[in-house]
Design a protein around this motif. Structure first.
Motif, PDB file in Angstrom:
ATOM      1  N   ARG A  33       1.257   9.990  11.967  1.00  0.00           N
ATOM      2  CA  ARG A  33       2.146   8.999  11.077  1.00  0.00           C
ATOM      3  C   ARG A  33       1.153   8.647  10.121  1.00  0.00           C
ATOM      4  NH1 ARG A  33       6.921   8.275   8.821  1.00  0.00           N
ATOM      5  NH2 ARG A  33       7.577   5.773   8.334  1.00  0.00           N
ATOM      6  N   GLN A  34       1.383   8.662   8.775  1.00  0.00           N
ATOM      7  CA  GLN A  34       0.648   8.104   7.761  1.00  0.00           C
ATOM      8  C   GLN A  34       1.366   6.794   7.132  1.00  0.00           C
ATOM      9  OE1 GLN A  34      -2.410   9.143   6.131  1.00  0.00           O
ATOM     10  NE2 GLN A  34      -2.637  10.911   7.747  1.00  0.00           N
ATOM     11  N   GLN A  35       1.007   5.769   7.057  1.00  0.00           N
ATOM     12  CA  GLN A  35       1.515   4.635   6.365  1.00  0.00           C
ATOM     13  C   GLN A  35       0.362   3.874   5.572  1.00  0.00           C
ATOM     14  OE1 GLN A  35       5.559   3.392   6.406  1.00  0.00           O
ATOM     15  NE2 GLN A  35       4.810   5.545   6.265  1.00  0.00           N
ATOM     16  N   PHE A  36       0.628   3.159   4.441  1.00  0.00           N
ATOM     17  CA  PHE A  36      -0.556   2.767   3.644  1.00  0.00           C
ATOM     18  C   PHE A  36      -1.608   3.721   3.466  1.00  0.00           C
ATOM     19  CE2 PHE A  36       1.827  -0.671   6.110  1.00  0.00           C
ATOM     20  CZ  PHE A  36       2.510  -1.376   4.903  1.00  0.00           C
ATOM     21  N   ILE A  52      -1.434   5.630  11.154  1.00  0.00           N
ATOM     22  CA  ILE A  52      -1.222   4.331  11.906  1.00  0.00           C
ATOM     23  C   ILE A  52      -2.054   4.085  13.147  1.00  0.00           C
ATOM     24  CG2 ILE A  52       1.108   4.054  10.981  1.00  0.00           C
ATOM     25  CD1 ILE A  52       2.040   4.646  14.104  1.00  0.00           C
TER      26      ILE A  52
END
Ligand code: CAA
Length: 379
Positions: free
Chosen positions: A268-271, A275
């Motif tokens: 999961r990629q965020q920013f 994560i």
């Protein structure tokens, strides 16, 4: 001191892990949704010898030990906690008291087919007015010639309705509670036995939980387990080992949730980064893994003690207490790692979280485990 598992234990782990992944996991979510018990899965476990892990070959088992049994429960529960508890109740709650207190005839007649997996076992202790206070049961067993006549009902019975053989507790002397309690082996086709309400549950939904009813149920005297008045101690001693099976189930549930959370946190990629690269998530995963390892060590220790013939009641209560709380904590955190997706049925973590809750309740609530532990360390 050696913390390495033996080759036999590693082999059993690998066999059960493969079986769980290939035969149990694919339908786990669907069976949960449909509240459907699958006898075929039980039959396949029987083919692999999983239905009689700790029992000697002369009684249809594979002659292994309680550690191997716990490893099997853990690996099954890692993908499906319902399948884990089906085997746990069958082995610890129904098989164990017959193995420990049964006559040679009772072992051949009942333990053997259970160990071979042609029959499923269940355990009837709890009643509407007798949960944590197991000594408050009302079901009676009146002697009538070469039979006992059982009247009353038991609730929250794991494997209820699918079991063929139940170990049941009833009062042969209603005036003396615990000391008037006797254990019986009851077949599901005995006259006067019936299955009542099936519970609709939060978790372990593909493991059936029902009421069982005795209306002038005729049980041969030869089906009495132990002597009249031995029943309460048999029930308590059975739970001593059963609790460690639930600890193993809890470890499996927690590990399954952690496996899913780790995979997701790496993907999961965020920013602009996974994560898992955030300490807020990475430290969560670290705490989850550490608690699971501690729970596993407590569970394996209690199983090892039992296999060595050493006292294990206190350790088993401790493993159930710690592993049950760990399962609840870890699965809740796993849902948090997944965020909104974790709250949906697209991922297994919400099922693990629902399944974890029961490990804090059955085979003695966490409060009862504390009572048992505190009594043992202060006596
Ligand atoms: N081993 C051997 N004997 C034991 C024992 C044990 N573990 N625990 C108690 N006893 C004996 C005591 O020594 C005592 O014997 P004496 O009178 O000869 O001294 C006798 O049994 C009565 O014991 P207590 O006075 O301690 O009994 P109590 O009424 O205070 O109850 C309790 C003790 C621990 C609270 C017990 O009622 C208990 O375990 N309650 C929880 C019940 C439970 O776990 N239910 C789970 C249902 S099964 C289930 O959940 C299955 C499933 O779905 C998968």
């Amino acid at each position: 001191m050696n913390f390495r598992l033996s080759e036999e234990h590693e082999m059993i782990r690998k066999m059960v892990r493969d079986f769980a992944r290939n035969e149990v996991a694919p339908t786990a979510a669907e069976r949960d949704e449909e509240e459907r018990f699958d006898r075929e899965i039980f039959d396949k476990m029987a083919e692999l010898g999983l239905t009689g892990i700790p029992w000697p070959e002369e009684y249809g088992g594979i002659g292994s030990d309680y550690l191997a049994y716990c490893i099997a429960i853990e690996e099954l529960s890692r993908v499906c906690a319902s399948t884990g508890v089906t085997l746990s109740a069958h082995t610890s709650l129904a098989g164990w008291p017959i193995y420990k207190f049964g006559s040679e005839e009772q072992k051949q007649q009942y333990l053997r087919p259970m160990a071979e997996g042609s029959k499923i076992g269940g355990y009837g202790l709890t009643e509407p007015g007798s949960g944590s206070d197991a000594g408050a049961m009302r079901t009676t067993a009146r002697r009538d010639g070469d039979h006992y006549i059982l009247n009353g009902s038991k609730i929250f019975i794991t494997n209820g309705g699918v079991a063929d053989i139940y170990v049941v507790f009833a009062l042969t002397d209603p005036s003396s509670k615990q000391k008037g309690t006797t254990a019986f082996i009851v077949e599901s086709d005995f006259p006067g036995f019936s299955v009542g309400k099936k519970e609709k549950k939060l978790g372990i939904r593909s493991s059936p939980t029902t009421e069982i009813i005795f209306e002038d149920c005729k049980v041969p005297v030869t089906n009495r387990l132990g002597e009249e008045g031995d029943g309460f101690k048999i029930a308590m001693m059975t739970l001593d080992g059963g609790r460690n099976g639930i600890a193993a189930q809890a470890v499996g549930i927690a590990q399954g949730a952690l496996d899913a959370a780790v995979d997701y946190a790496k993907e999961r990629q965020q920013f602009g980064k996974p994560i898992a690269a955030n300490q807020g998530i990475g430290f969560k995963l670290a705490d989850m893994a550490t608690n699971i390892e501690a729970a596993r060590l407590l569970t394996y220790q209690a199983a090892w003690l039992e296999s060595q013939g050493l006292p294990y009641g206190k350790e088993s209560a401790m493993s159930k207490l710690f592993a049950g709380d760990t399962a609840m904590k870890v699965t809740t955190e796993a849902v948090q790692v997944f965020g909104g997706y974790g709250y949906t049925k697209d991922y297994p973590v919400e099922r693990f979280m629902r399944d974890a809750k029961i490990t804090q309740i059955y085979e003695g609530t966490q409060e009862i485990q504390r009572l048992v532990i505190s009594r043992m360390i202060t006596k």
